[in-house]
Scaffold this active site. Structure first.
Site, PDB file in Angstrom:
ATOM      1  N   CYS A 144     -26.165  12.136  68.822  1.00 56.88           N
ATOM      2  CA  CYS A 144     -26.667  10.760  68.897  1.00 56.88           C
ATOM      3  C   CYS A 144     -27.990  10.677  69.640  1.00 56.88           C
ATOM      4  O   CYS A 144     -28.758   9.738  69.443  1.00 56.88           O
ATOM      5  CB  CYS A 144     -25.634   9.879  69.581  1.00 56.88           C
ATOM      6  SG  CYS A 144     -24.162   9.648  68.583  1.00 56.88           S
ATOM      7  N   ASN A 162     -28.123  12.056  61.882  1.00 52.54           N
ATOM      8  CA  ASN A 162     -26.898  12.440  62.577  1.00 52.54           C
ATOM      9  C   ASN A 162     -25.877  11.325  62.470  1.00 52.54           C
ATOM     10  O   ASN A 162     -26.108  10.231  63.004  1.00 52.54           O
ATOM     11  CB  ASN A 162     -27.184  12.697  64.060  1.00 52.54           C
ATOM     12  CG  ASN A 162     -25.908  12.954  64.840  1.00 52.54           C
ATOM     13  OD1 ASN A 162     -25.265  13.975  64.668  1.00 52.54           O
ATOM     14  ND2 ASN A 162     -25.516  11.999  65.680  1.00 52.54           N
ATOM     15  N   GLU A 163     -24.808  11.586  61.746  1.00 56.72           N
ATOM     16  CA  GLU A 163     -23.686  10.643  61.667  1.00 56.72           C
ATOM     17  C   GLU A 163     -24.135   9.239  61.280  1.00 56.72           C
ATOM     18  O   GLU A 163     -23.516   8.247  61.671  1.00 56.72           O
ATOM     19  CB  GLU A 163     -22.944  10.546  63.009  1.00 56.72           C
ATOM     20  CG  GLU A 163     -22.242  11.795  63.441  1.00 56.72           C
ATOM     21  CD  GLU A 163     -21.311  11.580  64.633  1.00 56.72           C
ATOM     22  OE1 GLU A 163     -21.292  10.468  65.192  1.00 56.72           O
ATOM     23  OE2 GLU A 163     -20.612  12.534  64.991  1.00 56.72           O
TER      24      GLU A 163
HETATM   25  O1  AHR Z   1     -20.876  15.391  70.635  1.00 52.94           O
HETATM   26  C1  AHR Z   1     -20.934  14.120  71.193  1.00 52.94           C
HETATM   27  C2  AHR Z   1     -21.369  13.075  70.183  1.00 52.94           C
HETATM   28  O2  AHR Z   1     -20.401  12.937  69.204  1.00 52.94           O
HETATM   29  C3  AHR Z   1     -22.612  13.359  69.418  1.00 52.94           C
HETATM   30  O3  AHR Z   1     -23.752  12.987  70.075  1.00 52.94           O
HETATM   31  C4  AHR Z   1     -22.454  12.540  68.189  1.00 52.94           C
HETATM   32  O4  AHR Z   1     -23.104  13.090  67.083  1.00 52.94           O
HETATM   33  C5  AHR Z   1     -20.964  12.429  68.030  1.00 52.94           C
HETATM   34  O5  AHR Z   1     -20.560  11.142  67.827  1.00 52.94           O
END
Ligand code: AHR
Length: 675
Positions: A273, A400-401
């Site tokens: 994140c 990312n996600e």
């Molecule tokens: O690994 C911790 C967090 O988990 C990361 O930043 C994110 O990508 C996920 O939600």
């Protein structure tokens, strides 16, 4: 396709019968060993090609993993940039204490009139009205500074003279300001000291080498001025000389070594994140993290504290090179976190489209910085930092996600196409949301198919049983579609503790990654590091404080798989009707020729296994190393400061192509056979 029999899928009727018998048995006494299981490995066959880079690590500056962690800087808030955007009571002087020694008097304020660099706007203005025995500032680092007797430390700072006592009708502006720089205990005992003269109106770097005579874990760095007047101070720093591989501006040796010991094949960086940030312009801009450290932009990271970016892109690439891992940087897809802007869910925003060309150019510049010749604009900056040779970047994660929305898709596509046009040699890794399934997973995969992406990044934090129940997940993945990078995974047990149960569930999952190593190219546990007392997320793989590194059961699983990787998967068939949690995988390391068998027993009883290495001469005798990771029970956790109850035990033996082995209850066993 290879036939794989996971015990949970095996003959249900037989298992029910066994369950009844077990129930009866339990009435009269506890069962010692699960009846024999058969493990047949086609050792005489070449097997299938799998990713030789399956296991890596994911480094995110979360839980003080960078500043106060892997980055060896010992001073906290060295450039006076802390702010209430990070924590409500933080300000530029946070973690600094004004010192008035022996009748001295003066003050410290924050200034921004003549910064060292526009990226580093604030600095301290120290005013000395009455010198006494010194007026200055002290910093206790991250919960105290840990110093080792006899080791070298470099203390440094930048300074210029604001004015001398002439302001108050005393003194003379041509006189330098005498200062002392010291390492002290928290009670004021001087451990090492030097004197310097600050002169002139230009920012100048001063430095000194200190060798503390004894080990102290809660020391502080103190700077005292000794004349009436004022000086400006910035970048007050203390580094051990003994960093990992002796790199300047380097990494904490014990932590870096713990990571290196996993033998990771790649490192994903900087998030997570952290990459996209909360708020559209809060993303991690790699350009802020290279060049002289005093010119880097520090600021709030998404996890609620300050990141100096001292451990920036250069140090990351260098670390990868030092440990023989591929760099896998991740950049934002031009959208911020969907939880940004205080929104609990779909608060995703996109960069304004007219800003996208400049942003895309930044991504292209990153590739040039990593791979371009030293004569190119960005390659020259890498060379100036001491690395004229290209770093050999091959992969780049975009996003990312992220929620797979039209806003995301439009921007991702622009970035993806620009990279494809300018750098077809780079593999772009897409993202398919935060979970193992669901809306973003489905939409992310559909989008990956539409764009014909080469690889996507899947994440899942799930309970241990989920892993056991989903060992066949990748068996049915389309071999012609995008490859998979499991960029973040971890088993979250009750209380989110690092139990042996969670570690073995991850080990079981890793056997399924190996078996599907033609689809799963990369995998990395998350998160990697957590500083005790400053942790935003549990569980983590490695915990630490200023002087200790605490390896979890989960760490040892990663280490055993990392140290025992292969490039070919050898067909492995397990028949274990009585076991509920038993799995195995076999890989061949073509370089050493070793056959590596991994057996995970997640049951509370030992299981006797008849192992057959089919295709080998029956009278062959082979040297084998057997490593067992187990503990007192599935709830076992390695506690800080205590001898680990879960740690690998290695032994050597000779094995024949047919041999028996009793896998202990709750264990991972790795046989490394030199055939
Ligand atoms: O690994 C911790 C967090 O988990 C990361 O930043 C994110 O990508 C996920 O939600």
């Amino acid at each position: 396709m290879e036939k794989y029999l996971h015990p949970t899928c095996s003959n249900i009727g037989k298992r029910l019968g066994v369950a009844l018998l077990v129930g009866l048995f339990n009435l009269v006494g506890s069962m010692a060993t699960i009846d024999a299981a058969d493990l047949t490995i086609q050792a005489g066959q070449p097997g299938k090609s799998i990713s030789p880079d399956l296991l890596g690590v994911f480094f995110e500056d979360l839980n003080y993993a960078a500043d106060g962690g892997l980055y060896a800087e010992l001073v906290q808030n060295r450039s006076f940039e802390y702010s209430p955007t990070e924590q409500p009571d933080w300000h530029p002087l946070k973690f600094w204490e004004l010192q008035k020694r022996g009748g001295g008097d003066g003050s410290i304020t924050v200034a921004n009139m003549r910064p060292i660099h526009k990226n580093n706007p604030l600095y301290a203005l120290l005013t000395i009205r009455t010198p006494g025995e010194g007026v200055g500032i002290a910093n206790s680092g991250f919960d105290g500074i840990a110093l080792k007797a006899g080791e070298n430390y470099e203390a440094s700072f930048r300074a210029y003279q604001a004015y001398m006592g002439i302001m108050w009708g005393r003194g003379d502006n041509s006189k330098p300001m005498p200062v002392t720089l010291r390492l002290e205990t928290k009670t004021g005992e001087v451990l090492a000291e030097t004197s310097m003269q600050i002169k002139g109106r230009v920012w100048t770097r001063f430095s000194a080498q200190f060798v503390p005579p004894r080990t102290v874990n809660d020391a502080r760095l103190v700077l005292l001025a000794h004349e009436t007047g004022a000086i400006c101070l910035d970048m007050i720093s203390l580094f051990p000389q003994d960093t990992f591989m002796g790199r300047p501006n380097g990494l904490r040796k014990d932590l870096a070594q713990a990571i290196a010991d996993i033998k990771p094949k790649f490192v994903r960086f900087p998030g997570g994140c952290l990459v996209h940030g909360q708020g559209i312009h809060q993303y991690y801009d790699w350009k802020d993290s290279i060049g002289p450290v005093e010119q880097r932009r520090s600021g709030r990271n998404l996890w609620g504290y300050d990141q100096t970016r001292g451990f920036g892109y250069f140090e990351f690439f260098q670390f990868c090179e030092d440990i023989g891992a591929k760099p896998l940087p991740v950049v934002t897809a031009g959208v911020c976190c969907q939880h940004g802007g205080s929104s609990p869910n779909r608060g995703q925003e996109g960069l304004p489209l007219d800003e996208m060309p400049a942003y895309i150019q930044d991504v292209l510049d990153l590739i040039e910085w990593a791979n371009g010749p030293a004569t190119s604009e960005w390659g020259a900056k890498r060379a100036a930092a001491g690395h004229p040779e290209p770093f050999g970047l091959k992969y780049i994660g975009v996003g990312n996600e992220d929620a797979i929305t039209p806003v995301f898709k439009e921007r991702f596509k622009m970035i993806y196409e620009a990279i494809g046009k300018e750098h077809p040699e780079i593999v772009v890794i897409g993202t398919v949301g935060p979970f193992a399934g669901g809306e973003d997973y489905d939409n992310g995969w559909a989008f990956a198919r539409e764009l014909k992406l080469e690889m996507v990044d899947e994440h899942y934090y799930v309970n241990p049983q989920w892993f056991w129940d989903n060992l066949n997940r990748y068996d049915t993945y389309d071999r012609n579609a995008a490859k998979v990078y499991v960029g973040e995974f971890a088993a979250h047990d009750q209380g989110r503790r690092n139990t042996l149960r969670s570690a073995l569930a991850e080990a079981a999952e890793l056997t399924s990654f190996e078996r599907n190593g033609d689809v799963v190219q990369f995998a990395s546990y998350a998160p990697l590091l957590a500083r005790r007392g400053h942790t935003q997320w549990v569980p983590d793989m490695i915990y630490f404080d200023n002087t200790n590194v605490y390896r979890t059961a989960n760490y040892y699983v990663q280490q055993l798989f990392g140290q025992n990787s292969g490039d070919r998967y050898i067909e492995t068939r397990l028949d274990a009707p009585d076991a509920t949690k038993l799995t195995a995988s076999t890989v061949l390391d073509s370089v050493s020729g070793d056959l590596i068998v991994k057996i995970v027993n997640g049951d509370d009883e030992p299981v006797e296994i008849d192992i057959r290495l089919a295709g080998l001469a029956s009278d062959a005798t082979m040297k084998a190393t057997r490593t067992i990771l187990t503990g007192p029970d599935a709830d076992a956790v390695n506690e800080d400061g205590e001898a680990p109850v879960v740690k690998p035990e290695e032994s050597t033996e000779s094995v024949k192509p047919a041999f028996s082995y009793t896998a202990p209850a709750n264990s991972l066993t790795v046989y490394r056979i030199n055939k």
